[in-house]
Design a protein around this motif. Structure first.
Motif, PDB file in Angstrom:
ATOM      1  N   LEU A 170       0.837  -1.194   0.000  1.00 51.87           N
ATOM      2  CA  LEU A 170       0.000   0.000   0.000  1.00 51.87           C
ATOM      3  C   LEU A 170       0.879   1.255   0.000  1.00 51.87           C
ATOM      4  N   ARG A 171       1.955   1.225   0.769  1.00 50.75           N
ATOM      5  CA  ARG A 171       2.910   2.339   0.744  1.00 50.75           C
ATOM      6  C   ARG A 171       3.451   2.560  -0.653  1.00 50.75           C
ATOM      7  N   ASN A 172       3.794   1.481  -1.353  1.00 51.89           N
ATOM      8  CA  ASN A 172       4.342   1.595  -2.698  1.00 51.89           C
ATOM      9  C   ASN A 172       3.328   2.196  -3.665  1.00 51.89           C
ATOM     10  N   THR A 173       2.062   1.766  -3.546  1.00 51.59           N
ATOM     11  CA  THR A 173       1.023   2.313  -4.415  1.00 51.59           C
ATOM     12  C   THR A 173       0.797   3.794  -4.139  1.00 51.59           C
ATOM     13  N   LEU A 174       0.834   4.178  -2.874  1.00 51.46           N
ATOM     14  CA  LEU A 174       0.661   5.597  -2.530  1.00 51.46           C
ATOM     15  C   LEU A 174       1.817   6.429  -3.075  1.00 51.46           C
ATOM     16  N   ILE A 175       3.028   5.869  -3.076  1.00 50.93           N
ATOM     17  CA  ILE A 175       4.170   6.583  -3.664  1.00 50.93           C
ATOM     18  C   ILE A 175       3.926   6.812  -5.152  1.00 50.93           C
TER      19      ILE A 175
END
Length: 317
Positions: A96-101
């Protein structure tokens, strides 16, 4: 104002509950389950299949499993992945962190560009610049994300060699590493919503330019630059704020395709893998997270529009 906010929050809560129910029912209607995906050919052996379903609790009535899932969800427990045998929070968190980035990179680059282009083409209405940009925007709006991704890979990765065609960074790579690995995925995501926002801003600026107070300012000899900066742009941009929020929330629907196309280690690609594995708890958790993000972004957009536009505060829902 407070009453409007409370009603918006209440509507958002109801939407979340409906999303949770729809997600559970939709996953239940999917063919197969985690046991059939895990066992493969052994799934034809009834005894082995039933033992697996008993161990995972899949033989319990759907209503009972829904309330158990909802109860755990209310306590912040997303459950355990059937396929990966790990807490879903630990699996989803880094991705999820990667997608938000990726989404943040696309939004920071795309939203100012879309607004700026929308204003420029509106001020040059029906001139060559407006025709060219509007045509390109229309094509981008109608072109699927996977086609845009394929074209960008072909041009910038294969023909020009300016960027890698796929992302090779691991899911737990540092944020800066992922940020520098996202130019093509971010551009793919940005192109579609830039076109939507651009056309909305263009229409809003053109409509506002024909308002009586704009015509009166011109008749009084107010400089055109001052009219645009002080009167035209503030009143034209305000109506587009909810649309921008909805467009960015809708952007999440393209994340699954874009991440799969570029091998990006985000929650979208994880969703594809979870569906292939019939990992029902993981599919439910990811879909619910998408729903929560969509509801949150639309709520923030509505509240921001009300805060910036006093006329909306007195409008009844």
């Amino acid at each position: 104002m407070l009453g409007l906010i409370l009603r918006r929050l209440g509507a958002a809560w109801i939407t979340v509950v409906v999303v949770a129910v729809v997600v559970f029912v939709g996953v239940e209607l999917m063919p197969g389950d985690a046991c059939t995906a895990m066992l493969g050919r052994d799934a034809v052996r009834v005894e082995v299949l039933e033992n697996c379903r008993d161990r995972m609790g899949l033989n319990r009535p759907p209503v009972e499993r829904f309330f158990a899932w909802a109860g755990d969800l209310a306590q912040g427990d997303l459950g355990v992945s059937m396929k990966r045998d790990r807490p879903i929070v630990d699996i989803v968190g880094p991705r999820l962190r990667n997608t938000l980035i990726l989404a943040l990179a696309a939004a920071l680059a795309g939203v100012p560009l879309a607004i700026g282009l929308g204003v420029m083409v509106a001020l040059r209405r029906e001139r060559p610049f407006d025709i060219i940009v509007s045509t390109v925007a229309l094509v981008a709006m109608t072109m699927p994300e996977f086609v845009i991704a394929a074209l960008l890979i072909l041009i910038f990765a294969i023909w020009l060699g300016w960027s890698a065609g796929v992302v090779t960074a691991a899911y737990d790579a540092p944020a800066l590493t992922l940020l520098f690995a996202t130019p093509l995925p971010a551009v793919t995501l940005a192109l579609v919503y830039i076109a939507h926002i651009l056309r909305m801003v263009r229409s809003s600026v053109i409509d506002t330019a024909g308002a009586d107070y704009i015509l009166m300012a011109r008749m009084k000899g107010v400089p055109e630059r001052q009219i645009v900066r002080r009167h035209l742009l503030p009143n034209a941009i305000l109506p587009t704020i909810p649309v921008i929020g909805l467009t960015l929330a809708w952007l999440l629907s393209g994340v699954v395709i874009v991440e799969s196309a570029f091998n990006y280690p985000g929650i979208g690609r994880l969703a594809v893998n979870a569906v292939a594995d019939r990992d029902l708890p993981l599919v439910q958790a990811i879909t619910l997270i998408f729903g929560l993000i969509y509801v949150s972004m639309t709520l923030i957009a509505d509240l921001l529009a009300m805060a910036l536009n006093p006329r909306l505060r007195t409008r009844r829902l």
